[in-house]
Design an enzyme around this catalytic site. Structure first.
Site, PDB file in Angstrom:
ATOM      1  CE1 TYR A  66      -4.366  -0.786  -0.478  1.00 50.67           C
ATOM      2  CE2 TYR A  66      -3.504  -2.808   0.479  1.00 50.67           C
ATOM      3  CZ  TYR A  66      -4.488  -2.131  -0.234  1.00 50.67           C
ATOM      4  OH  TYR A  66      -5.581  -2.807  -0.712  1.00 50.67           O
ATOM      5  CG  ASN A 101     -10.627   4.362  -9.749  1.00 53.84           C
ATOM      6  OD1 ASN A 101     -10.804   3.154  -9.887  1.00 53.84           O
ATOM      7  ND2 ASN A 101     -10.570   5.201 -10.760  1.00 53.84           N
ATOM      8  CG  HIS A 118     -13.963  -0.547  -4.101  1.00 49.19           C
ATOM      9  ND1 HIS A 118     -13.580  -1.048  -5.323  1.00 49.19           N
ATOM     10  CD2 HIS A 118     -15.147  -1.145  -3.821  1.00 49.19           C
ATOM     11  CE1 HIS A 118     -14.502  -1.899  -5.767  1.00 49.19           C
ATOM     12  NE2 HIS A 118     -15.465  -1.969  -4.883  1.00 49.19           N
ATOM     13  CB  CYS A 126      -7.578   2.138  14.830  1.00 49.33           C
ATOM     14  SG  CYS A 126      -7.014   1.049  16.162  1.00 49.33           S
ATOM     15  CB  CYS A 149      -6.352   2.291  21.199  1.00 49.53           C
ATOM     16  SG  CYS A 149      -6.367   1.408  19.627  1.00 49.53           S
ATOM     17  N   GLY A 186     -13.925   2.855 -17.872  1.00 43.84           N
ATOM     18  CA  GLY A 186     -12.705   2.202 -17.395  1.00 43.84           C
ATOM     19  C   GLY A 186     -12.890   1.182 -16.295  1.00 43.84           C
ATOM     20  CB  THR A 187     -15.230  -0.428 -14.389  1.00 48.17           C
ATOM     21  OG1 THR A 187     -15.319  -1.580 -13.533  1.00 48.17           O
ATOM     22  CG2 THR A 187     -16.584  -0.168 -15.016  1.00 48.17           C
TER      23      THR A 187
HETATM   24  P1  OAD Z   1      -9.934  -3.440 -13.527  1.00 42.78           P
HETATM   25  O1  OAD Z   1      -8.445  -3.392 -13.436  1.00 42.78           O
HETATM   26  O2  OAD Z   1     -10.627  -4.708 -13.248  1.00 42.78           O
HETATM   27  O3  OAD Z   1     -10.368  -2.975 -14.985  1.00 42.78           O
HETATM   28  C1  OAD Z   1      -9.802  -1.861 -15.598  1.00 42.78           C
HETATM   29  C2  OAD Z   1     -10.546  -1.611 -16.885  1.00 42.78           C
HETATM   30  O4  OAD Z   1     -10.031  -0.405 -17.440  1.00 42.78           O
HETATM   31  C3  OAD Z   1     -10.380  -2.711 -17.946  1.00 42.78           C
HETATM   32  O5  OAD Z   1     -11.650  -3.044 -18.462  1.00 42.78           O
HETATM   33  C4  OAD Z   1      -9.512  -2.028 -19.011  1.00 42.78           C
HETATM   34  O6  OAD Z   1      -9.827  -2.477 -20.323  1.00 42.78           O
HETATM   35  C5  OAD Z   1      -9.886  -0.589 -18.821  1.00 42.78           C
HETATM   36  N1  OAD Z   1      -8.860   0.378 -19.256  1.00 42.78           N
HETATM   37  C6  OAD Z   1      -7.525   0.248 -19.311  1.00 42.78           C
HETATM   38  N2  OAD Z   1      -6.945   1.381 -19.739  1.00 42.78           N
HETATM   39  C7  OAD Z   1      -7.953   2.259 -19.970  1.00 42.78           C
HETATM   40  C8  OAD Z   1      -8.006   3.607 -20.426  1.00 42.78           C
HETATM   41  N3  OAD Z   1      -6.910   4.297 -20.736  1.00 42.78           N
HETATM   42  N4  OAD Z   1      -9.218   4.191 -20.540  1.00 42.78           N
HETATM   43  C9  OAD Z   1     -10.351   3.510 -20.224  1.00 42.78           C
HETATM   44  N5  OAD Z   1     -10.359   2.248 -19.783  1.00 42.78           N
HETATM   45  C10 OAD Z   1      -9.179   1.625 -19.661  1.00 42.78           C
HETATM   46  O7  OAD Z   1     -10.444  -2.228 -12.621  1.00 42.78           O
HETATM   47  P2  OAD Z   1     -11.863  -2.038 -11.932  1.00 42.78           P
HETATM   48  O8  OAD Z   1     -12.961  -2.441 -12.827  1.00 42.78           O
HETATM   49  O9  OAD Z   1     -11.869  -0.682 -11.361  1.00 42.78           O
HETATM   50  O10 OAD Z   1     -11.075  -3.507  -5.884  1.00 42.78           O
HETATM   51  O11 OAD Z   1     -11.726  -3.084 -10.769  1.00 42.78           O
HETATM   52  C11 OAD Z   1     -12.670  -3.119  -9.777  1.00 42.78           C
HETATM   53  C12 OAD Z   1     -12.035  -3.460  -8.471  1.00 42.78           C
HETATM   54  O12 OAD Z   1     -11.220  -4.637  -8.583  1.00 42.78           O
HETATM   55  C13 OAD Z   1     -11.048  -2.430  -7.958  1.00 42.78           C
HETATM   56  O13 OAD Z   1     -11.671  -1.353  -7.328  1.00 42.78           O
HETATM   57  C14 OAD Z   1     -10.240  -3.226  -7.004  1.00 42.78           C
HETATM   58  C15 OAD Z   1      -9.984  -4.416  -7.865  1.00 42.78           C
HETATM   59  O14 OAD Z   1      -9.637  -5.589  -7.227  1.00 42.78           O
HETATM   60  C16 OAD Z   1     -10.578  -3.621  -4.681  1.00 42.78           C
HETATM   61  O15 OAD Z   1      -9.391  -3.515  -4.453  1.00 42.78           O
HETATM   62  C17 OAD Z   1     -11.627  -3.894  -3.653  1.00 42.78           C
END
Ligand code: OAD
Length: 247
Positions: A66, A101, A118, A126, A149, A186-187
């Site tokens: 982290y 994010n 998230h 803590c 604590c 971007g998910t």
């Molecule tokens: P992911 O890493 O699963 O997905 C990222 C997405 O962004 C993919 O679909 C890529 O194709 C896309 N991508 C990459 N570059 C890009 C760009 N320049 N513009 C637009 N899109 C792009 O990320 P999340 O969907 O956010 O959770 O993942 C969800 C959760 O899984 C995160 O919050 C995290 C992770 O494990 C925790 O840590 C709880």
């Protein structure tokens, strides 16, 4: 009409547009995504680093990871995608950004209504007494200790197997349920329950816009799939929305 123009028109005509963002929106800021090429889960195992069990077993290892992420994020700046989303809010079009994010880049770009599903990497909590503290930079001592604590402090983020913060989830559900347009950026749409939000919006009749360079499970449900990088597509989309608003 191409997808950007169609999406811009839907946004300009909307009365309650909401965005859902994932790691892809910060990729062009130099913050690695989790899945896909170069993603963090290619190099690291989430069960070693992002679960309560991993933290109980080896808090120093988890904190090293982290702290490294904090350093990467500190060095990053909002990119044109974050800025375009803030602009859409300023125009009165976007009512909120729901984000998975933890990097705080939406707020740094000027977005005001941000729902963090998230948590945030710039807060610690803590594990013993629950005290939450804001950080102004990467943690200096590993693992950090609670000043009240003496307990172990953890990143105030959601790990695998943990529920989302209740208030954030309720707000996100309310936004998704009220949206007439949902802009998904971007998910990978693989992590639940966040991935349910576009379905909630769609089931209430919202228009779904999906911006991603890769295929996602949302593609077949989306009204507009815009294949491209967020930092390139979103500024064009925001400009096109402004143009529609002037007509
Ligand atoms: P992911 O890493 O699963 O997905 C990222 C997405 O962004 C993919 O679909 C890529 O194709 C896309 N991508 C990459 N570059 C890009 C760009 N320049 N513009 C637009 N899109 C792009 O990320 P999340 O969907 O956010 O959770 O993942 C969800 C959760 O899984 C995160 O919050 C995290 C992770 O494990 C925790 O840590 C709880």
């Amino acid at each position: 009409m191409d997808a950007v123009t169609g999406a811009a028109k839907a946004l300009a005509e909307s009365s309650f547009a909401v965005a859902l963002t994932g790691a892809g929106v910060s990729a062009e800021s130099g913050v690695p995504t989790f899945r896909g090429p170069g993603g963090l889960w290619e190099r690291y195992r989430p069960e070693d680093l992002a679960t309560p069990e991993a933290f109980a077993k080896d808090p120093v290892l988890v904190w090293r990871w982290y702290r490294w992420r904090q350093e990467v994020i500190r060095a990053a700046s909002p990119n044109p995608a974050h800025i375009a989303l803030a602009r859409l809010e300023e125009l009165g079009v976007l009512k909120a950004v729901i984000t998975q994010n933890v990097d705080g880049l939406h707020q740094r770009a000027g977005s005001r209504r941000v729902v963090e599903l998230h948590g945030n990497i710039w807060r610690v909590r803590c594990v013993s007494c629950g005290l939450v503290e804001a950080l102004d930079g990467p943690v200096s001592e590993i693992p950090p200790r609670c000043k009240r604590c003496g307990g172990l402090m953890r990143p105030d983020v959601v790990w695998f197997g943990e529920p989302l913060p209740q208030k954030a989830w309720e707000e996100a559900l309310a936004y998704a349920g009220s949206a007439d347009v949902m802009l998904v950026v971007g998910t990978s749409a693989l992590v639940h329950p966040a991935a349910l939000l576009p379905r909630v919006a769609k089931s209430r009749g919202a228009v779904l816009i999906n911006i991603n360079p890769a295929e996602t499970p949302l593609d077949e449900m989306a009204d507009f799939n815009i294949r491209g990088r967020a930092g390139e597509v979103l500024p064009k989309l925001a400009q096109a929305v402004e143009a529609w608003l002037r007509t």
